[in-house]
Each structure stands twice: as C-alpha cells, then as structure tokens.
Design a protein around this motif. Structure first.
Motif, PDB file in Angstrom:
ATOM      1  N   TRP A 113      32.975   8.669 -12.353  1.00  0.00           N
ATOM      2  CA  TRP A 113      31.886   9.558 -12.002  1.00  0.00           C
ATOM      3  C   TRP A 113      31.317   9.435 -10.783  1.00  0.00           C
ATOM      4  CZ3 TRP A 113      26.657   9.159 -12.110  1.00  0.00           C
ATOM      5  CH2 TRP A 113      26.092  10.176 -11.933  1.00  0.00           C
ATOM      6  N   SER A 114      30.879   8.157 -10.310  1.00  0.00           N
ATOM      7  CA  SER A 114      30.096   8.088  -9.197  1.00  0.00           C
ATOM      8  C   SER A 114      30.797   8.687  -7.932  1.00  0.00           C
ATOM      9  CB  SER A 114      29.756   6.508  -8.908  1.00  0.00           C
ATOM     10  OG  SER A 114      28.862   6.158  -9.960  1.00  0.00           O
ATOM     11  N   GLY A 115      32.177   8.216  -8.020  1.00  0.00           N
ATOM     12  CA  GLY A 115      33.407   8.872  -7.137  1.00  0.00           C
ATOM     13  C   GLY A 115      33.237  10.251  -6.860  1.00  0.00           C
ATOM     14  N   SER A 116      33.174  11.004  -8.034  1.00  0.00           N
ATOM     15  CA  SER A 116      33.253  12.604  -8.066  1.00  0.00           C
ATOM     16  C   SER A 116      32.018  12.764  -7.526  1.00  0.00           C
ATOM     17  CB  SER A 116      33.336  12.963  -9.715  1.00  0.00           C
ATOM     18  OG  SER A 116      34.534  12.317 -10.231  1.00  0.00           O
ATOM     19  N   VAL A 117      30.676  12.321  -7.989  1.00  0.00           N
ATOM     20  CA  VAL A 117      29.614  12.833  -7.465  1.00  0.00           C
ATOM     21  C   VAL A 117      29.432  12.643  -5.820  1.00  0.00           C
ATOM     22  CG1 VAL A 117      27.185  12.355  -7.225  1.00  0.00           C
ATOM     23  CG2 VAL A 117      28.239  12.457  -9.467  1.00  0.00           C
ATOM     24  N   LEU A 118      30.023  11.695  -5.302  1.00  0.00           N
ATOM     25  CA  LEU A 118      30.021  11.289  -3.960  1.00  0.00           C
ATOM     26  C   LEU A 118      31.001  12.407  -3.190  1.00  0.00           C
ATOM     27  CD1 LEU A 118      30.062   7.360  -3.616  1.00  0.00           C
ATOM     28  CD2 LEU A 118      28.087   8.942  -3.102  1.00  0.00           C
ATOM     29  N   GLY A 119      32.111  12.765  -3.806  1.00  0.00           N
ATOM     30  CA  GLY A 119      33.043  13.981  -3.459  1.00  0.00           C
ATOM     31  C   GLY A 119      32.385  15.272  -3.391  1.00  0.00           C
ATOM     32  N   ALA A 120      31.391  15.519  -4.513  1.00  0.00           N
ATOM     33  CA  ALA A 120      30.928  16.718  -4.409  1.00  0.00           C
ATOM     34  C   ALA A 120      29.550  16.884  -3.323  1.00  0.00           C
ATOM     35  CB  ALA A 120      30.279  16.857  -5.765  1.00  0.00           C
ATOM     36  N   LEU A 121      28.968  15.644  -3.219  1.00  0.00           N
ATOM     37  CA  LEU A 121      27.941  15.753  -1.986  1.00  0.00           C
ATOM     38  C   LEU A 121      28.734  15.882  -0.499  1.00  0.00           C
ATOM     39  CD1 LEU A 121      25.716  12.537  -3.290  1.00  0.00           C
ATOM     40  CD2 LEU A 121      25.288  15.102  -3.309  1.00  0.00           C
ATOM     41  N   ALA A 122      29.788  15.136  -0.254  1.00  0.00           N
ATOM     42  CA  ALA A 122      30.611  15.453   0.842  1.00  0.00           C
ATOM     43  C   ALA A 122      30.919  16.638   1.112  1.00  0.00           C
ATOM     44  CB  ALA A 122      31.896  14.470   0.806  1.00  0.00           C
ATOM     45  N   ALA A 123      31.463  17.142   0.024  1.00  0.00           N
ATOM     46  CA  ALA A 123      32.025  18.912   0.148  1.00  0.00           C
ATOM     47  C   ALA A 123      30.835  19.787   0.391  1.00  0.00           C
ATOM     48  CB  ALA A 123      32.605  19.265  -1.082  1.00  0.00           C
ATOM     49  N   VAL A 128      29.289   2.302  -6.007  1.00  0.00           N
ATOM     50  CA  VAL A 128      30.576   2.059  -5.632  1.00  0.00           C
ATOM     51  C   VAL A 128      31.048   0.855  -5.910  1.00  0.00           C
ATOM     52  CG1 VAL A 128      31.890   2.101  -3.374  1.00  0.00           C
ATOM     53  CG2 VAL A 128      30.235   3.696  -3.722  1.00  0.00           C
ATOM     54  N   ALA A 129      32.066   0.691  -6.494  1.00  0.00           N
ATOM     55  CA  ALA A 129      32.684  -0.481  -7.105  1.00  0.00           C
ATOM     56  C   ALA A 129      33.218  -1.358  -5.870  1.00  0.00           C
ATOM     57  CB  ALA A 129      33.759  -0.199  -8.176  1.00  0.00           C
ATOM     58  N   ALA A 130      33.086  -2.847  -6.055  1.00  0.00           N
ATOM     59  CA  ALA A 130      33.889  -3.410  -5.183  1.00  0.00           C
ATOM     60  C   ALA A 130      35.470  -3.367  -5.050  1.00  0.00           C
ATOM     61  CB  ALA A 130      33.584  -5.063  -5.461  1.00  0.00           C
ATOM     62  N   PRO A 131      36.015  -3.576  -3.951  1.00  0.00           N
ATOM     63  CA  PRO A 131      37.500  -3.281  -3.965  1.00  0.00           C
ATOM     64  C   PRO A 131      38.369  -3.937  -4.902  1.00  0.00           C
ATOM     65  CG  PRO A 131      36.765  -3.833  -1.545  1.00  0.00           C
ATOM     66  CD  PRO A 131      35.597  -4.074  -2.592  1.00  0.00           C
ATOM     67  N   ASP A 132      38.021  -5.039  -5.569  1.00  0.00           N
ATOM     68  CA  ASP A 132      38.767  -5.782  -6.568  1.00  0.00           C
ATOM     69  C   ASP A 132      38.510  -5.605  -7.977  1.00  0.00           C
ATOM     70  OD1 ASP A 132      40.186  -7.211  -4.561  1.00  0.00           O
ATOM     71  OD2 ASP A 132      38.791  -8.916  -4.606  1.00  0.00           O
ATOM     72  N   ASP A 133      37.309  -4.763  -8.101  1.00  0.00           N
ATOM     73  CA  ASP A 133      36.658  -4.334  -9.400  1.00  0.00           C
ATOM     74  C   ASP A 133      37.727  -3.252 -10.069  1.00  0.00           C
ATOM     75  OD1 ASP A 133      34.846  -6.209  -9.031  1.00  0.00           O
ATOM     76  OD2 ASP A 133      33.115  -4.721  -8.667  1.00  0.00           O
ATOM     77  N   GLU A 134      37.708  -3.180 -11.488  1.00  0.00           N
ATOM     78  CA  GLU A 134      38.386  -2.221 -11.896  1.00  0.00           C
ATOM     79  C   GLU A 134      37.454  -1.124 -12.121  1.00  0.00           C
ATOM     80  OE1 GLU A 134      41.586  -0.542 -14.119  1.00  0.00           O
ATOM     81  OE2 GLU A 134      41.575  -2.431 -13.052  1.00  0.00           O
TER      82      GLU A 134
END
Length: 672
Positions: free
Chosen positions: A512-522, A499-505
C-alpha cells in the motif's frame, strides 16, 4: 481399533463411543490452557476442537439422513442448544459480575458488546470488525475474546444442518442414496473455504475470526465422518498415523505461530493431526483412552469457557502482565474446579437428564440468567449510546474553560472542570476522516484519496500514514481553514507509509505504501505530512525512528516532495501493559497519576532530528511540549482529555494543538 468396513453398515443415528476421541478432546484442551497460561501462544488445540466438532456433528447428521426417520431439525437444534448454551450463559453471567467488580465502568461497553454477541454466537464477527488480535493474555485483553471459536461452531452447526438435511430431503424424494452426494458437496465447500482462507485480501486480524476462512477445518472433520465407512487402513498405517498425528498436534504450538499463520495452510498441521488420530489406532488410541485424558475430555467445553476469564481477571487483580509458574497453577486449578462443577451440576443434567422438576427448574434458571445477561448488556450499550450526542458539541466548548494544550504554552492555571470529552464517550471522539471512511481498511492496497480544507487553496498538503497520522488531522483541518490550504489524505488502518528494505518480503502495508508513493509522484503535493517516530519495540522505553520511515523520506526527496514529519505522541503503558486513560480515571485516578514519566516514554531529543539530518527537504517537528509537561505526560490538560484510547488523541485535544502545529509548520516551510 478394528478395520472399518468398505461400505456403509446399516444406518444408525448414533456412532459407537470412542474413548480415544474423548481423550483427544482432553489433550486439545490441555494444550489450549497450558499455552494460554504460560506461553502466550496459540497451541493448535482450538483447531483440533473445530475438527472434532465437524466430525461428530456432520457424522450425526448424515446418519440421521440415512435413517428412515423424518428429517426434523428441531430435535437437533434443541440438543445443540442444550449442549452449548447452559455453560455459556453461566460463564457470561460470571464474567459480567467480575467485570462490574474489577473493571472501571468505562471498560464495560466493549465487554457488553462482546457478551451480547457471544450470546447470539456472533462474537467472532464482532472481533473481526473491531480488528482484535488474538493476543497473548495480559490485563488489557478481553476476558471474552476466546468465545470466537464457540460462535464459529454455532454458525457451522446451523449451516451444516441446513445443507445436510436440505440435500438429504431432495435426494430422498428421488430415491437417491444420500452419503455420496453429501460428501461431494461438503468437499466442494471445504475446498472453497480453504481457498478463501489462503487467498482472501483481508488482514490476518480479520481472517483469524472469519467463519468462511475457518469453515474448512470443521468440514475436514465432517468429510472424514462421511468417508469413515469406506476407509480401509492397514494396522501398521493406523499406528503410524496415530503417532504422527499426536506429534503434529503437540508440536503445533511449539513450532508454529498460529496467531499469524492460521487459518491458512499451516493450520493443516493440527487439523491433519486430528484427522490422523481419528482414523488411527494402536499406541496413540490407547494413550488417548487413558482415564486422565478422558476426564479432561468430559469437561473440555466448560474448561475452555472458564480458563480464559479466570486467567484475565487474575492478571487484572494482580496488575501484572503474566501470572508466573505458581499463579498459573492456581489459575488452572480454579478453572478445573469450575469446569467440573459446571459440567456435573449444569451441563450434564440439562443435556442428558430425563424430564423432572429439578431439570425444569435448572433450565428455567439458565433461561432467566440468559435474559438477565441480555438485558444488562443491552441496557449498558443503550446507555452509552445515549451519551454519544455529547461528541457533536465538543467543537463548541468554551476555550477559556477548556483550553487544552494552550495551558502548556502559557503556564496558566484554569479551574478544574469535568474533562471533555467525557471518559465514557472519549472512544467516539474520532476525526472526520473516520466517519467519512477515508481510512483504508484491511485488504486494501490501492491508495484511497480524500480531499478537505480549502478546495481553491493554492497549496496542497497530503496527509499520509495510519491512525497516528490521522489523529493530527483535526489540528491540520483548523490550520487549513485559516491558511487556505487544500488537504489530501492517503491513510490506512495500522499502516504508516514505509519503504521496505531490499531483502524484506513486502507485506500489505508496504505494498500500500508503494501505491501511495506512486500516487504522490503522479500528482505531487506541495508538502507531505506524516509521523516520524514510534515507541520502542516491546515498550522498553523511549521512542525511535524506524528505518522504513527514513527510506520513505529518501524516496520523497528523490521525488522533490518536501515532508513535515511530526513526532508521535506517547502511548499509555505501565510495566509492559497498555491501558486506557478513561479506565484509569474511572478507577479513581487523576490526570497526573494516570499519566507516565516523560523520560519513560520519550527520548530527551526527538529521534527524527538525527534521522532526517541528511535530508534537507524533511522537516522534523516536535510538539511533545504541547502534550507533556517537563517531567510528566498527563492524560488531561486544560480540562481536555488527551487520549481517546491507549494511544490516540481525542479530536478535541488535537484541535487545541492547532496553534503550535501552525507555528512549527510556518517555521519549517517558510509559508507564513
């Protein structure tokens, strides 16, 4: 330089010779060599070469199309082959000889594949498919990696010949002037290529070598060649363009990171600089027309071919990550001598010489050498392919003779036997997830989910991350069979879940990591399995837990998903240079000498222990004692080769880790 005419002059198949463009080639090759030898950066010189190649080649094709001569592609193909092939074949043969003399046989396969690809002008695609970064020089880098640009040029020449002559044939039959429509068509193709370079969903390691993404650089030169008869540039602007172009070309390597930014929009800097110099005059042209730069321009092609293998083999011979000032001068001197001899004794007699017994003998010699290179590379590739059947039998090897990690747990000694998998095929000992294409590739940001283990299992373990999570999969699969677990995989090449830091681009991996975490949450699993550490940046020693990992664990905790995170295995490196276990063994090393001191690659305590302490649902696991001895991390244990390359475990060794991984999983989760 006098002002160009407003309209095309009488058709001619030859352009007036311009000494300043010879000098521009010389400046470009000087930048390439200097930046490769001492700075380890992309200089932009290759982009200048590509632009010039498009300018000269397309210009000659359009002039031929405008003439009354028949549109016969055979003389063009013959001239191009004479120009490119003879020096290339000589360098490939010399590189093959040096490879046999200086490198372990386990290294020959990759170079054989690259050499054969280069011979057919396909090297760039081979490098793209193997995700080869255009690295700064060190002993681990291929001595043929630079030939990607020659392959791009060869493909462009063939495509441009088909497009220009094909279009001209259609236009001639209708009595239509050819230059205008061809210019429009090339402009459309250049725009499409540029758009592809900046918008394609491919990783940089692919786009850098992609012909489609590079084509606009050559087409930019070709478009200028088409437009030259219509250009009218005031003398004051000519001088300004020339100076600005030189500044852009020379400054590229100092100001831009071409390895990570080209062939995107920033490549407009060296390409634009080259275009400006071509249309310019004044001081820039006079400077570039100097004898020294012209001489460099004369040998530019051969110098480009020679300098990189000379540099890499020097680093290999010295066993150092850099050559230093004096060594760099020696590399350049040797490269210059070889380039001069190749140009004078091989390239020019074949390309420009009149038919004679000497020329025919030279051509025959080069052809025989090409056949020998092709036979040698293809023969070695087929030889290794014949050994690949060994991999299918690894699951059935005798655990008494090949206990692998078990010897570190029991302390038992076993009689030494030839390692399994063999050093020659260890690179093929891959997890089933790779064969099943369950490792997402470049450009993919949606989660790719695969299922393994017991489909009726009451507990589900999701394996997430990159190839370093994947190389634990064979051990997990063994546990899943015995414990009745369902396994899900969400994996992507080169991308641990972070998970990137808030200020990171956000980059491709964090998206992709965000998509994976979304799939795990679902669809929450009972447990997530991933890695917890990496070697410290720049191999300064020890290992660490990146902040992005911790933020990912925090996100999983918020989702009430427990995580078992395993310490990464050591990566093979010495004095800042990575190496392969198979190569070290083939060079006469043994399991111990090819390994590393444990204190050099692992901290005394697992860094993930402190990093995960505030998160009670994160279970750090450390199997270092099942990979390393107390003082040494060897490359073979229990007669099983640990590493398939520089940093990934073989599937065979991963399977032997199943008992210890099973024990630690049971302790961490309380499941058994």
């Amino acid at each position: 330089m006098s002002e160009p005419a407003l309209a095309p002059s009488a058709p001619s198949t030859r352009a007036p010779h311009r000494a300043d463009l010879d000098g521009l080639r010389g400046l470009a090759i000087a930048l390439v060599v200097v930046f490769h030898v001492w700075f380890g950066k992309v200089s932009g010189g290759v982009d200048v070469f590509l632009t010039l190649a498009g300018f000269f080649f397309v210009g000659s094709l359009v002039r031929a199309a405008e003439s009354a001569a028949p549109l016969d592609p055979r003389p063009v193909l013959l001239r191009t082959a004479r120009r490119l092939l003879a020096p290339l074949v000589l360098v490939l043969a010399a590189t093959a000889a040096a490879t046999v003399a200086l490198l372990a046989p386990t290294s020959w396969l990759g170079l054989a594949e690259q050499g054969r690809s280069a011979l057919f002008f396909w090297e760039n695609w081979h490098l793209a498919e193997t995700a080869s970064d255009y690295l700064a020089a060190d002993p681990s880098v291929s001595p043929l990696q630079h030939l990607w640009s020659i392959s791009v040029q060869g493909q462009f020449y063939l495509a441009a010949l088909l497009v220009v002559f094909g279009t001209a044939w259609l236009l001639r039959s209708r009595g239509v002037a050819v230059r205008g429509p061809i210019t429009g068509l090339l402009a459309a193709l250049a725009a499409g290529s540029f758009w592809y370079a900046i918008s394609a969903e491919h990783p940089q390691s692919w786009l850098y070598y992609d012909t489609g993404a590079r084509m606009w650089e050559l087409l930019a030169g070709g478009l200028l060649a088409c437009a030259m008869p219509w250009l009218r540039l005031p003398r004051a602007l000519q001088a300004l363009f020339g100076v600005a172009g030189l500044i852009a070309i020379v400054g590229t390597g100092f100001l831009l990171d071409g390895r990570h930014e080209f062939p995107g929009p920033w490549a407009l800097v060296p390409v634009g600089g080259a275009l400006a110099v071509i249309v310019a005059g004044g001081p820039a042209s006079r400077l570039l027309a100097s004898p020294a730069l012209q001489r460099l321009g004369d040998i530019a092609y051969s110098l480009y071919l020679w300098h990189w293998p000379v540099l890499i083999f020097t680093l290999i011979a010295l066993d150092r990550p850099d050559v230093g000032p004096a060594g760099g001068l020696a590399v350049i001197a040797v490269s210059l001598v070889l380039a001069h001899l190749t140009t004078r004794l091989v390239e020019e007699p074949i390309r420009r010489g009149v038919p004679s017994p000497r020329r025919r003998t030279l051509v025959a010699g080069v052809a025989a050498l090409a056949v020998a290179v092709l036979a040698a590379t293809s023969g070695w590739i087929m030889s290794i392919a014949g050994k690949s059947d060994e991999i299918s039998h690894l699951a059935d090897i005798d655990p008494a003779a090949y206990p692998g990690a078990a010897v570190l747990a029991t302390g038992d000694e076993v009689p030494v036997r030839p390692e399994q998998p063999s050093r020659y095929v260890a690179h093929l000992d891959l997890p089933v997830t790779t064969a099943d294409e369950c490792l997402a590739g470049g450009g993919m940001v949606d989660p790719l989910r695969c299922e393994y283990g017991d489909p009726d299992g009451t507990r589900t373990v999701a394996v997430i991350g990159g190839s370093h999570a994947e190389h634990w999969f064979p051990a997990l699969e063994s546990i899943a069979r015995d414990r009745g677990l369902r396994l899900e995989t969400y994996m992507k090449v080169g991308c641990p879940v972070t998970v990137a830091a808030p200020d990171d681009e956000p980059d491709e991996c964090t998206i992709w990591s965000g998509s994976v975490l979304g799939a795990l949450a679902a669809s929450p699993p009972d447990l997530v399995f991933s890695t917890s550490t990496r070697p410290r940046p720049d191999h300064v020693g020890g290992d660490w837990t990146p902040e992005g990992y911790v933020r990912m664990w925090e996100r999983l905790s918020e989702l009430d998903i427990p995580a078992a995170v395993v310490r990464d295995t050591p990566w093979l490196w010495e004095d800042g240079v990575i190496y392969r276990a198979a190569d070290c063994l083939a060079n006469g090393g043994d399991a111990d000498s090819c390994g590393m001191d444990r204190t050099a690659v692992l901290d005394a305590v697992d860094p993930a222990r402190d990093a995960s302490a505030p998160l009670p649902t994160v279970y750090p696991m450390d199997l270092s004692d099942a990979v390393c001895r107390p003082d040494r991390c060897r490359v073979v244990e229990g007669n099983v080769l640990i590493y398939r390359d520089t940093d990934h475990m073989t599937t065979a060794y991963s399977r032997t880790l199943a008992p210890e991984l099973d024990r630690q999983l049971g302790v961490s989760t309380g499941w058994w």
